[in-house]
Design a protein around this motif. Structure first.
Motif, PDB file in Angstrom:
ATOM      1  N   LYS A  27       2.458  -5.107  -8.603  1.00  0.00           N
ATOM      2  CA  LYS A  27       2.014  -5.092 -10.001  1.00  0.00           C
ATOM      3  C   LYS A  27       3.080  -5.673 -10.924  1.00  0.00           C
ATOM      4  O   LYS A  27       2.765  -6.360 -11.906  1.00  0.00           O
TER       5      LYS A  27
ATOM      6  N   GLY B  43      -7.058  -1.005   0.330  1.00  0.00           N
ATOM      7  CA  GLY B  43      -6.409   0.307   0.251  1.00  0.00           C
ATOM      8  C   GLY B  43      -7.405   1.445   0.399  1.00  0.00           C
ATOM      9  O   GLY B  43      -7.132   2.431   1.097  1.00  0.00           O
ATOM     10  N   MET B  44      -8.561   1.317  -0.210  1.00  0.00           N
ATOM     11  CA  MET B  44      -9.589   2.363  -0.091  1.00  0.00           C
ATOM     12  C   MET B  44     -10.092   2.463   1.342  1.00  0.00           C
ATOM     13  O   MET B  44     -10.291   3.565   1.878  1.00  0.00           O
TER      14      MET B  44
ATOM     15  N   THR C 246      -5.706  -8.456  -7.019  1.00  0.00           N
ATOM     16  CA  THR C 246      -5.732  -7.057  -7.462  1.00  0.00           C
ATOM     17  C   THR C 246      -6.945  -6.320  -6.882  1.00  0.00           C
ATOM     18  O   THR C 246      -6.822  -5.210  -6.345  1.00  0.00           O
ATOM     19  N   LYS C 247      -8.105  -6.944  -6.983  1.00  0.00           N
ATOM     20  CA  LYS C 247      -9.334  -6.312  -6.480  1.00  0.00           C
ATOM     21  C   LYS C 247      -9.309  -6.174  -4.958  1.00  0.00           C
ATOM     22  O   LYS C 247      -9.705  -5.145  -4.408  1.00  0.00           O
TER      23      LYS C 247
ATOM     24  N   ASN D 128       1.474   2.118  -3.513  1.00  0.00           N
ATOM     25  CA  ASN D 128       0.304   1.903  -4.387  1.00  0.00           C
ATOM     26  C   ASN D 128       0.403   0.613  -5.199  1.00  0.00           C
ATOM     27  O   ASN D 128      -0.062   0.531  -6.340  1.00  0.00           O
ATOM     28  N   GLY D 129       1.039  -0.375  -4.588  1.00  0.00           N
ATOM     29  CA  GLY D 129       1.100  -1.694  -5.213  1.00  0.00           C
ATOM     30  C   GLY D 129       2.049  -1.803  -6.388  1.00  0.00           C
ATOM     31  O   GLY D 129       1.947  -2.749  -7.180  1.00  0.00           O
TER      32      GLY D 129
ATOM     33  N   LEU E  94       0.810  -1.220   0.000  1.00  0.00           N
ATOM     34  CA  LEU E  94       0.000   0.000   0.000  1.00  0.00           C
ATOM     35  C   LEU E  94       0.844   1.271   0.000  1.00  0.00           C
ATOM     36  O   LEU E  94       0.427   2.295  -0.562  1.00  0.00           O
TER      37      LEU E  94
ATOM     38  N   THR F 220      -6.686  -5.965  -2.997  1.00  0.00           N
ATOM     39  CA  THR F 220      -5.702  -4.942  -2.632  1.00  0.00           C
ATOM     40  C   THR F 220      -6.305  -3.551  -2.763  1.00  0.00           C
ATOM     41  O   THR F 220      -6.156  -2.699  -1.871  1.00  0.00           O
ATOM     42  N   THR F 221      -6.986  -3.299  -3.868  1.00  0.00           N
ATOM     43  CA  THR F 221      -7.625  -2.000  -4.086  1.00  0.00           C
ATOM     44  C   THR F 221      -8.675  -1.719  -3.022  1.00  0.00           C
ATOM     45  O   THR F 221      -8.744  -0.612  -2.465  1.00  0.00           O
ATOM     46  N   GLU F 222      -9.468  -2.725  -2.706  1.00  0.00           N
ATOM     47  CA  GLU F 222     -10.543  -2.545  -1.732  1.00  0.00           C
ATOM     48  C   GLU F 222     -10.003  -2.226  -0.347  1.00  0.00           C
ATOM     49  O   GLU F 222     -10.481  -1.308   0.324  1.00  0.00           O
TER      50      GLU F 222
END
Length: 596
Positions: free
Chosen positions: A467, A508-509, A501-502, A462-463, A459, A504-506
């Motif tokens: 990635k 992070g938010m 991926t999904k 930002n990954g 995080l 990680t984004t979730e």
């Protein structure tokens, strides 16, 4: 008594067929002359030392433990440990991966890690003595002064002296920012160090003439917290200018911990009563210097766990083929015997295959990281060094936590295969369970590793590094996307890659709103990430096995079956982990602490 057979065939498969390690290493100036025959010869000889010298004293060492003489503060390890260490030195094994400038053989990290896997399978408690020394060597090699390197590195390289890392104290555990050990300048470039340390592996013993302690302490007027910690080298015996040993330094073992496992290793309580040491690295930057040793130790703990998984599997599989009990539900499989071997029962096979898959997946990951570390250390290209270093940093917490979690699962399964006999010391398998449990705790608990992975390694950037690893997975999926024979591996690999991926984004938010959301999800997240990495390597191994399954070599057939088991029975764990990770913080924090 348990037996150990070095898994040379699988090691060679990972190195030479999966990773093409020799071709990769030849691109590095330090290893331009490496060849397959050298690697195989070292593995074979290392395996003999592990199986013939170390394995026979593992069970007895566990039973005997270490003995402290409280009047002299001296510690004796179990019978046979000192003699085994002398053979280890005589064989030149401590120098394997060390710098030739200090008497080392300069061989790759990859080969040194493979050696240590075998040593850990044979005897984890014994292996911690030279293992800690190698970590001390690496820290001094990276951050020591020229004088410190000249004084200590040749002796650590040869194995004539051993090393420790003295980090934690009774009141602070993992939170090293709370440590109180003091270092006062003596005016001649040295420091007087006073304080107490606990949980010091290999902290005192009589196997060598000197022990080199790396000690974290605070200088006068140092800032509070982790920004005020310095690192010092404190030898058990002071070293004279000509390299000979001088007077005894007041750094003493005051007690040995009574532990659940690794009884053969001296886990010491250490008192420093004005011991004289010298500063390593910059003042108040001790954690930076010590992280070299700590990261090496974290990779080492993954290796310890891999070793225990392998040896537990070997012994449980042999027992399951020999032990007869009940009949198969579908009818007798050994009609000439009064009962069938328990290996015919599906759940016994599930336990054995779980251990086997976690060993083979762990070996692929560990060797991949070791090879990447070789690139980080030895590449002639600065960009390649940086990229490799970033990837090692990303994967280190997975190596430590995922492989050690898996070892706890695998060794427990293997003990279960033995039934009641597994609970008895003579079988040896219960020792593997006890020894494996510490690996989830020390060198930063697995929760700390999870926070490191998700918070610091992913995080915080930002990954970006994740990635890059994801692109390797995506490239392999794309390459094999039209290969019908690979679909049973490629489809779930692509699926878990998308889900990570999904997820990680979730997370992070959520973390933008409340950083504690990272703590709530981190442990589940690391396990999901670990499975993604294992799935990648198992898919690559399956590709090779498919190409060679008709070669007549049963090794490839077994590899294919193990990969299929992993994807069918172990990878699906990620579905529940993702669900619990997404459940967030509130189920954990809503209840008032008074109700606990």
């Amino acid at each position: 008594m348990p037996q150990y057979n070095p898994p040379l065939r699988d090691m060679q498969f990972v190195m030479h067929e999966l990773l093409n390690a020799v071709d990769e290493l030849k691109q590095l100036p330090a290893h331009a002359d490496i060849d397959v025959d050298t690697i195989n010869a070292v593995l074979e000889e290392g395996g003999k030392f592990a199986s013939e010298v170390l394995a026979p004293i593992n069970l007895s060492g566990d039973l005997e433990g270490c003995t402290l003489d409280k009047t002299t503060h001296e510690v004796k390890p179990p019978k046979g440990f000192k003699e085994a260490y002398a053979q280890y030195i005589e064989g030149g094994w401590p120098a394997l991966g060390c710098d030739p400038e200090y008497g080392g053989q300069g061989l790759p990290v990859l080969l040194n890690q493979a050696l240590y896997e075998m040593l850990n399978s044979a005897n984890q408690a014994w292996t911690m003595y030279p293992g800690l020394s190698h970590g001390a060597y690496e820290a001094l090699h990276a951050h020591g002064t020229d004088e410190q390197k000249k004084t200590y590195l040749p002796k650590l390289t040869s194995g004539e002296w051993t090393g420790t890392m003295c980090l934690t104290e009774p009141h602070c555990g993992t939170d090293l920012g709370l440590l109180r050990t003091k270092a006062e300048p003596l005016g001649d470039g040295s420091y007087k160090i006073t304080g107490s340390k606990i949980f010091i592996s290999a902290g005192e013993h009589d196997m060598v003439d000197n022990i080199v302690h790396l000690v974290l302490a605070r200088l006068p007027d140092a800032p509070q917290g982790s920004k005020g910690i310095s690192l010092f080298v404190v030898p058990k015996f002071k070293v004279n200018a000509d390299g000979s040993l001088g007077e005894r330094n007041p750094v003493f073992c005051t007690g040995l911990e009574h532990k659940m496992g690794i009884h053969g290793n001296a886990t010491a309580q250490i008192a420093l009563d004005g011991a004289v040491g010298t500063l390593v690295g910059q003042p108040n930057k001790g954690l930076m210097a010590m992280f070299v040793m700590m990261n090496a130790a974290r990779l080492g703990v993954g290796n310890q766990s891999l070793g225990l998984t392998e040896v537990a599997y070997q012994n449980a599989a042999a027992y399951a083929k020999d032990r007869i009990q009940m009949r198969a539900l579908s009818g007798p499989k050994a009609p000439d015997k009064p009962a069938d071997p328990i290996i015919v029962h599906p759940d016994v096979r599930k336990m054995l295959l779980t251990a086997r898959a976690y060993a083979e997946g762990g070996r692929a990951l560990s060797m991949y990281v070791a090879l990447t570390l070789d690139k980080a250390l030895s590449s002639g290209d600065a960009d390649e060094r940086k990229e490799a270093d970033d990837e090692v940093a990303l994967l280190t917490p997975i190596v430590k936590a995922f492989i050690s979690d898996n070892a706890w699962i695998a060794t427990s399964h293997c003990m279960q295969v033995y039934g009641g006999h597994g609970y008895i010391h003579e079988s040896g398998v219960e020792q593997f369970v006890r020894d494996s449990r510490i690996n989830m705790t020390y060198e930063g608990t697995n929760t700390v590793q999870s926070l490191d992975l998700l918070g610091r390694k992913i995080l915080s950037n930002n990954g970006a590094v994740l990635k890059k690893f994801g692109k390797k997975i995506a490239a392999f999926v794309e390459e094999e996307g039209t290969n019908e024979a690979m679909q049973e591996f490629i489809n779930p690999l692509a699926d878990i890659g998308d889900k990570v991926t999904k997820l990680t984004t979730e997370i992070g938010m959520k973390a933008f709103q409340n950083p504690d959301e990272v703590g709530a999800a981190a442990v589940d997240y690391l396990r999901v990430a670990g499975h993604m990495v294992f799935a990648y390597f198992f898919a690559r191994m399956a590709k090779i096995a498919l190409e060679k399954k008709d070669s007549g070599d049963s090794f490839y057939t077994a590899k294919l079956y193990t990969a299929r088991f992993y994807f069918a029975k172990l990878l699906p764990e990620t579905a529940s982990l993702i669900r619990t990770a997404r459940s967030g913080l509130s189920p954990l924090m809503e209840m008032d602490e008074a109700l606990f």
